[in-house]
Structures are given as structure tokens and as C-alpha cells.
Design a protein around this motif. Structure first.
Motif, mmCIF file in Angstrom:
data_model
loop_
_atom_site.group_PDB
_atom_site.id
_atom_site.type_symbol
_atom_site.label_atom_id
_atom_site.label_comp_id
_atom_site.label_asym_id
_atom_site.label_seq_id
_atom_site.Cartn_x
_atom_site.Cartn_y
_atom_site.Cartn_z
ATOM 1 N N LEU A 9 0.781 -1.230 0.000
ATOM 2 C CA LEU A 9 0.000 0.000 0.000
ATOM 3 C C LEU A 9 0.814 1.282 0.000
ATOM 4 N N ASP A 10 1.533 1.527 1.063
ATOM 5 C CA ASP A 10 2.188 2.819 1.280
ATOM 6 C C ASP A 10 3.079 3.228 0.112
ATOM 7 N N ARG A 11 3.872 2.287 -0.374
ATOM 8 C CA ARG A 11 4.821 2.653 -1.433
ATOM 9 C C ARG A 11 4.098 3.147 -2.687
ATOM 10 N N HIS A 12 2.904 2.621 -2.962
ATOM 11 C CA HIS A 12 2.131 3.076 -4.118
ATOM 12 C C HIS A 12 1.557 4.468 -3.879
ATOM 13 N N VAL A 13 1.039 4.688 -2.677
ATOM 14 C CA VAL A 13 0.487 6.006 -2.337
ATOM 15 C C VAL A 13 1.603 7.043 -2.338
ATOM 16 N N GLU A 14 2.755 6.690 -1.743
ATOM 17 C CA GLU A 14 3.892 7.620 -1.713
ATOM 18 C C GLU A 14 4.408 7.943 -3.117
ATOM 19 N N ALA A 15 4.226 7.046 -4.045
ATOM 20 C CA ALA A 15 4.662 7.263 -5.431
ATOM 21 C C ALA A 15 3.627 8.048 -6.238
ATOM 22 N N GLY A 16 2.571 8.520 -5.572
ATOM 23 C CA GLY A 16 1.548 9.305 -6.255
ATOM 24 C C GLY A 16 0.475 8.479 -6.945
ATOM 25 N N LEU A 17 0.388 7.200 -6.601
ATOM 26 C CA LEU A 17 -0.577 6.313 -7.245
ATOM 27 C C LEU A 17 -1.774 5.984 -6.349
ATOM 28 N N GLY A 18 -2.020 6.797 -5.363
ATOM 29 C CA GLY A 18 -3.106 6.543 -4.418
ATOM 30 C C GLY A 18 -4.480 6.432 -5.055
ATOM 31 N N ASN A 19 -4.712 7.155 -6.136
ATOM 32 C CA ASN A 19 -6.020 7.108 -6.794
ATOM 33 C C ASN A 19 -6.142 5.964 -7.796
ATOM 34 N N ARG A 20 -5.081 5.208 -7.977
ATOM 35 C CA ARG A 20 -5.120 4.052 -8.869
ATOM 36 C C ARG A 20 -5.878 2.916 -8.176
ATOM 37 N N VAL A 21 -6.639 2.171 -8.948
ATOM 38 C CA VAL A 21 -7.422 1.070 -8.388
ATOM 39 C C VAL A 21 -6.494 -0.072 -7.987
ATOM 40 N N ALA A 22 -6.596 -0.472 -6.716
ATOM 41 C CA ALA A 22 -5.826 -1.614 -6.206
ATOM 42 C C ALA A 22 -6.511 -2.911 -6.608
ATOM 43 N N PHE A 23 -7.850 -2.925 -6.505
ATOM 44 C CA PHE A 23 -8.600 -4.085 -6.998
ATOM 45 C C PHE A 23 -10.059 -3.708 -7.241
ATOM 46 N N HIS A 24 -10.673 -4.445 -8.142
ATOM 47 C CA HIS A 24 -12.102 -4.318 -8.440
ATOM 48 C C HIS A 24 -12.804 -5.442 -7.698
ATOM 49 N N TRP A 25 -13.842 -5.097 -6.963
ATOM 50 C CA TRP A 25 -14.582 -6.116 -6.222
ATOM 51 C C TRP A 25 -15.977 -6.268 -6.825
ATOM 52 N N HIS A 26 -16.373 -7.522 -7.030
ATOM 53 C CA HIS A 26 -17.710 -7.852 -7.514
ATOM 54 C C HIS A 26 -18.331 -8.791 -6.496
ATOM 55 N N GLY A 27 -19.443 -8.346 -5.910
ATOM 56 C CA GLY A 27 -20.101 -9.110 -4.861
ATOM 57 C C GLY A 27 -21.037 -10.177 -5.393
ATOM 58 N N GLU A 28 -21.469 -10.998 -4.489
ATOM 59 C CA GLU A 28 -22.347 -12.135 -4.783
ATOM 60 C C GLU A 28 -23.700 -11.693 -5.338
ATOM 61 N N GLU A 29 -24.154 -10.501 -4.941
ATOM 62 C CA GLU A 29 -25.461 -9.995 -5.372
ATOM 63 C C GLU A 29 -25.343 -8.965 -6.499
ATOM 64 N N GLY A 30 -24.192 -8.934 -7.173
ATOM 65 C CA GLY A 30 -23.996 -8.001 -8.280
ATOM 66 C C GLY A 30 -23.403 -6.663 -7.872
ATOM 67 N N GLU A 31 -23.089 -6.475 -6.599
ATOM 68 C CA GLU A 31 -22.472 -5.223 -6.158
ATOM 69 C C GLU A 31 -21.089 -5.096 -6.782
ATOM 70 N N GLN A 32 -20.665 -3.855 -6.977
ATOM 71 C CA GLN A 32 -19.334 -3.610 -7.522
ATOM 72 C C GLN A 32 -18.716 -2.420 -6.816
ATOM 73 N N ARG A 33 -17.434 -2.546 -6.516
ATOM 74 C CA ARG A 33 -16.688 -1.439 -5.923
ATOM 75 C C ARG A 33 -15.276 -1.446 -6.474
ATOM 76 N N ASP A 34 -14.762 -0.274 -6.749
ATOM 77 C CA ASP A 34 -13.361 -0.116 -7.109
ATOM 78 C C ASP A 34 -12.652 0.415 -5.873
#
Length: 190
Positions: A9-34
């Protein structure tokens, strides 16, 4: 020394990549979060501090029994951040497997879901686990994630809601330097 949470985590945020998506989550009921690196770092630091406030220290084991939700990643990274080895119990295992792993590892805490959704059906998680862990001598805290919005009994003095816990936690938790041989997690076969 190193820290897996910092490296993830930290090294990516410190490199200015904090707004980059770490992972896309898709839930069992069709929910989605980046989930961005910054989001993940924020929640990880809060949970790490909350665990420390609960008395979890370097070397203390934390059990994790959650469905495939973003809080699984937060829990693992928070444990790594403070040097508390985690033991993940696959969500498809019976509650007795949770007890077995908590007992063998002498876990001080368990992070569990209220319930889970699987193929359109609700499955209670905390309630069946409660039935088998009540007498574990080392288990001091049960952190409950509202995953399915289910009602579940909360044992005073032991159980706490995940969102309440992190809401009141300090948002800054520097990653603890760990020796290269310090255990990150414990894995048990069934």
C-alpha cells in the motif's frame, strides 16, 4: 526488515498512485466497488490502530472468517501492518474448523461476518461460530463485519462492530518493521 502492508500500500500512495485502483470487487449480489490504494491504506491503518487499541500486539494471532468481501483484504493488511499473524479460514468450512484453528493458534481475536450471501441465499455466519467458540480461553475479541445486514447477537465486552471500531480509530498507523522471518500468516490444512 520489511512490512508486507507497506509494500502493498504505502509505497504506491507515496509514489503518487493513491487514486489508482488496487482491486475491483464484484459481490455475490452483483455489487461492484473499485478500491483504490488510498482507500485501502486508509481503512487498513484504521483497523490496525483499532486492533492495537484492543490489545493486539506483534506476534498475537488474529483469525479471519469472512466471505469474499473487501474487508478480507483490509483485515489481512491491518494484521501485517502491526505484526499480528493472521489465520484465514475458508468461508466454505464449518464453524468447527474456525474453532480448531483459533484454538491451535491461540488467537486473541476473530474477524467474522454477520452472515453471507451465496447464490441468492442468506447464510448465517456469526451465530453458528458463536456456538463453538464460547469457551476458547485465549479469544478476547470478536470483530463483526456487517456483510449481509443480518441480525446477530453481540456478546458485551467481547464483540464489536467493524465499522464502529474503525470509525473511532486513529487514521495514521505507521507500518511496523518486521524481521524477514516474522510470520505473516498461519496456514492449516484440513
Amino acid at each position: 526488515t520489511l512490512n508486507a502492508s507497506y509494500n502493498c500500500l504505502d509505497r504506491h500512495v507515496e509514489a503518487g498512485l493513491g487514486n489508482r485502483v488496487a482491486f475491483h470487487w464484484h459481490g455475490e449480489e452483483g455489487e461492484q466497488r473499485d478500491i483504490t490504494y488510498a482507500d485501502l491504506l486508509r481503512d487498513t491503518q484504521r483497523l490496525a490502530n483499532a486492533l492495537k487499541d484492543l490489545g493486539i500486539r506483534k506476534g498475537d494471532v488474529v483469525g479471519i472468517y469472512l466471505p469474499m468481501i473487501p474487508e478480507v483484504v483490509v483485515a489481512m493488511l491491518a494484521c501485517a501492518r502491526i505484526g499480528a499473524p493472521h489465520t484465514v479460514v475458508f468461508g466454505g468450512f464449518a464453524p468447527t474448523a474456525v474453532r480448531e484453528r483459533l484454538e491451535v493458534s491461540q488467537a486473541k481475536a476473530l474477524i467474522v461476518a454477520d452472515g453471507a450471501r451465496r447464490k441468492g441465499k442468506f447464510i448465517p455466519v456469526k451465530q453458528p461460530v458463536d456456538e463453538v467458540i464460547a469457551d476458547l480461553p485465549d479469544l478476547e475479541t470478536v470483530v463483526v463485519v456487517r456483510s449481509a445486514g443480518a441480525e446477530c447477537a453481540m456478546r458485551p465486552g467481547r464483540d464489536v462492530w467493524f465499522e464502529d471500531l474503525i470509525a473511532g480509530a486513529n487514521p495514521i498507523c505507521p507500518a511496523e518493521p518486521m524481521e524477514a522471518e516474522h510470520p505473516l500468516f498461519l496456514l492449516y490444512s484440513s
